[in-house]
Design a protein around this motif. Structure first.
Motif, PDB file in Angstrom:
ATOM      1  N   TYR A 102       0.712  -1.260   0.055  1.00 23.01           N
ATOM      2  CA  TYR A 102      -0.099  -0.194   0.023  1.00 23.01           C
ATOM      3  C   TYR A 102       0.756   1.351   0.139  1.00 23.01           C
ATOM      4  O   TYR A 102       0.627   2.202  -0.702  1.00 23.01           O
ATOM      5  N   VAL A 103       1.871   1.388   0.697  1.00 21.93           N
ATOM      6  CA  VAL A 103       2.620   2.531   0.927  1.00 21.93           C
ATOM      7  C   VAL A 103       3.468   2.649  -0.341  1.00 21.93           C
ATOM      8  O   VAL A 103       3.589   3.837  -0.690  1.00 21.93           O
ATOM      9  N   LEU A 104       4.043   1.560  -0.598  1.00 23.94           N
ATOM     10  CA  LEU A 104       5.021   1.671  -1.951  1.00 23.94           C
ATOM     11  C   LEU A 104       4.223   2.217  -3.209  1.00 23.94           C
ATOM     12  O   LEU A 104       4.642   3.094  -3.994  1.00 23.94           O
ATOM     13  N   LEU A 105       2.963   1.601  -3.421  1.00 17.41           N
ATOM     14  CA  LEU A 105       2.266   2.128  -4.600  1.00 17.41           C
ATOM     15  C   LEU A 105       1.740   3.416  -4.558  1.00 17.41           C
ATOM     16  O   LEU A 105       1.427   4.058  -5.378  1.00 17.41           O
ATOM     17  N   LYS A 106       1.230   3.546  -3.229  1.00 20.10           N
ATOM     18  CA  LYS A 106       0.858   5.232  -3.009  1.00 20.10           C
ATOM     19  C   LYS A 106       2.100   6.219  -3.465  1.00 20.10           C
ATOM     20  O   LYS A 106       1.803   7.173  -3.883  1.00 20.10           O
ATOM     21  N   GLN A 107       3.205   5.692  -3.053  1.00 24.34           N
ATOM     22  CA  GLN A 107       4.480   6.731  -3.355  1.00 24.34           C
ATOM     23  C   GLN A 107       4.715   6.693  -4.816  1.00 24.34           C
ATOM     24  O   GLN A 107       4.835   7.889  -5.420  1.00 24.34           O
TER      25      GLN A 107
END
Length: 446
Positions: free
Chosen positions: A57-62
């Motif tokens: 979630y965090v990686l794709l959001k970035q």
């Protein structure tokens, strides 16, 4: 585990923890998992599922430039990860069937994470996006877009794909308003940057730059902020060192992932063989304990005969429909002969576009600029101008003049305007043809 897998496992055992550790350290600090999370995910442990959902979630959001907080609901995280992976082309159905509460599927998430590493260049994208900028930079692109090929691949929209024109006009107006607002903010930013560069001209110890950037000016005004900047630079340096170590140990990680895939394939084959064995054992038991099996067989025979009769009727109906369809096709061919000249004209225009595209492809390539460039204010003497240079050295050749970039963009804008006008003319001709076939309707252009 076979002999080949055991041999690979013995070869990977010493270096695998180092490879996994380097991979975790190369990720952004706020999305850095523990190495044990990847090891637990290999055995599909549910304890690693929530950590992996949050990681993706965090990686794709970035990557997508979206905001996120630690308190985001797990359901929203799962939905976003599934849709983002589908958007990037990861269509594995097992991942889409994972529960929405994030309680299972750590091994599936490990596969998706590894796919992102290989397919999208995940680490490279994150390092470029999260790079600490100490100088003033601007995004410059003078690359040619392949617009003709995009138009060729565009199919005509069917009735179910049509959208109300008023909605499209509203979207166009909204985009124009946002574009004007963004353009005004960008102009204001450029004015402020020019003031800072002009007022600090001659103050920088590097004579090739000659002036301070916004970050350097802020450090002069508030010297206590240098500790925070130093910590960020140290963190980025450690991340880059971990990335270099990861590139050396990367083959070991992919060998390890091959064993993960082999284990999943063995488990899938075992489940299929067990299911087939249970099914084979179940049928004789049903026949032996059901005295009415003969009656059921007779009913199945009658149903089979009824299905055969229905199939014959269906074939006859299909033959009749085909005959009617061929009659309609013949009638439409007569009508299409009248439109042949218009179609030939469109084909000729398409061929001319292709020839122009091929001519531009065969022409010698100019030096195209793409990416972030450092903004450097130059004096107005003939040897140098206001330049955009990604790496400003003592040679003036390495700099890109802003005036040259503006001229190239203006030429590109004129070309796009001509292409837009041509498309508008084609749309007007098509609307005139449609309006000519409507009786009792008056179309007023405005």
């Amino acid at each position: 585990m076979g002999g080949r897998q055991r041999q690979q496992h013995r070869q990977q055992a010493p270096a695998l923890p180092a490879a996994v550790g380097a991979l975790c350290r190369a990720l952004p600090p706020r999305a850095r998992p523990a190495p044990d999370t990847l090891r637990r995910a290999r055995f599909d442990r549910p304890q690693a599922s929530l950590d992996f959902w949050r990681l993706l979630y965090v990686l794709l959001k970035q990557i997508h430039g979206g905001g996120w907080t630690e308190s985001d609901a797990i359901g929203a995280q799962v939905r976003f990860v599934k849709s983002a992976l589908w958007f990037h082309g990861y269509g594995r159905p097992q991942l889409q069937r994972l529960p929405a509460d994030g309680s299972a599927g750590s091994r599936e998430l490990l596969l998706a994470f590894s796919w992102l590493l290989h397919r999208l260049g995940l680490l490279e994208q994150l390092l470029a996006r999260n790079r600490l900028q100490t100088g003033d930079e601007a995004s410059v692109c003078t690359c040619e877009d392949e617009l003709p090929s995009i138009q060729e691949d565009t199919a005509e929209a069917g009735p179910e794909d049509r959208v109300d024109v008023r909605y499209l006009q509203w979207l166009n107006g909204r985009l124009r308003l946002q574009w004007c607002s963004l353009h005004a903010q960008h102009q204001e930013q450029c004015k402020l940057l020019h003031k800072i560069h002009l007022f600090t001209s001659g103050s920088h110890m590097d004579q090739n730059l000659g002036h301070f950037s916004v970050t350097e000016t802020d450090l002069i005004r508030q010297p206590e902020n240098y500790k925070q900047l130093l910590q960020l630079l140290e963190s980025e340096t450690m991340q880059l060192e971990a990335f270099l170590e990861w590139k050396q140990l990367e083959p070991i990680y992919w060998q390890w992932m091959e064993t993960v895939l082999d284990n999943m394939a063995e488990e899938g084959n075992m489940c299929e063989s067990q299911g087939a064995h249970v099914e084979k054992k179940r049928l004789p038991e049903v026949n032996s304990c059901c005295p009415w099996a003969d009656k059921l067989t007779g009913q199945m025979d009658r149903l089979s005969r009824d299905l055969m009769a229905l199939q014959e009727q269906l074939h006859q109906l299909v033959a009749q429909r085909k005959a009617l369809w061929w009659e309609k096709v013949a009638a439409r061919e007569e009508l299409q002969k009248e439109r042949f000249s218009a179609t030939a004209r469109k084909i000729q225009e398409s061929v001319e576009l292709k020839l122009r595209s091929l001519t531009s492809l065969c022409a010698p390539k100019k030096n195209e600029t793409h990416g972030l460039c450092r903004l450097v204010l130059r004096n107005k003497h003939p040897a140098s101008k206001m330049g955009l240079g990604g790496c400003v050295s003592k040679e003036a050749v390495s700099a890109v003049s802003a005036a040259e970039v503006i001229r190239e963009l203006q030429v590109r804008e004129a070309s796009l305007q001509r292409e837009l006008e041509q498309l508008r003319q084609e749309c007007r001709h098509r609307l005139d043809e449609i309006a000519g076939g409507l009786e009792g309707v008056i179309c007023i252009s405005h």
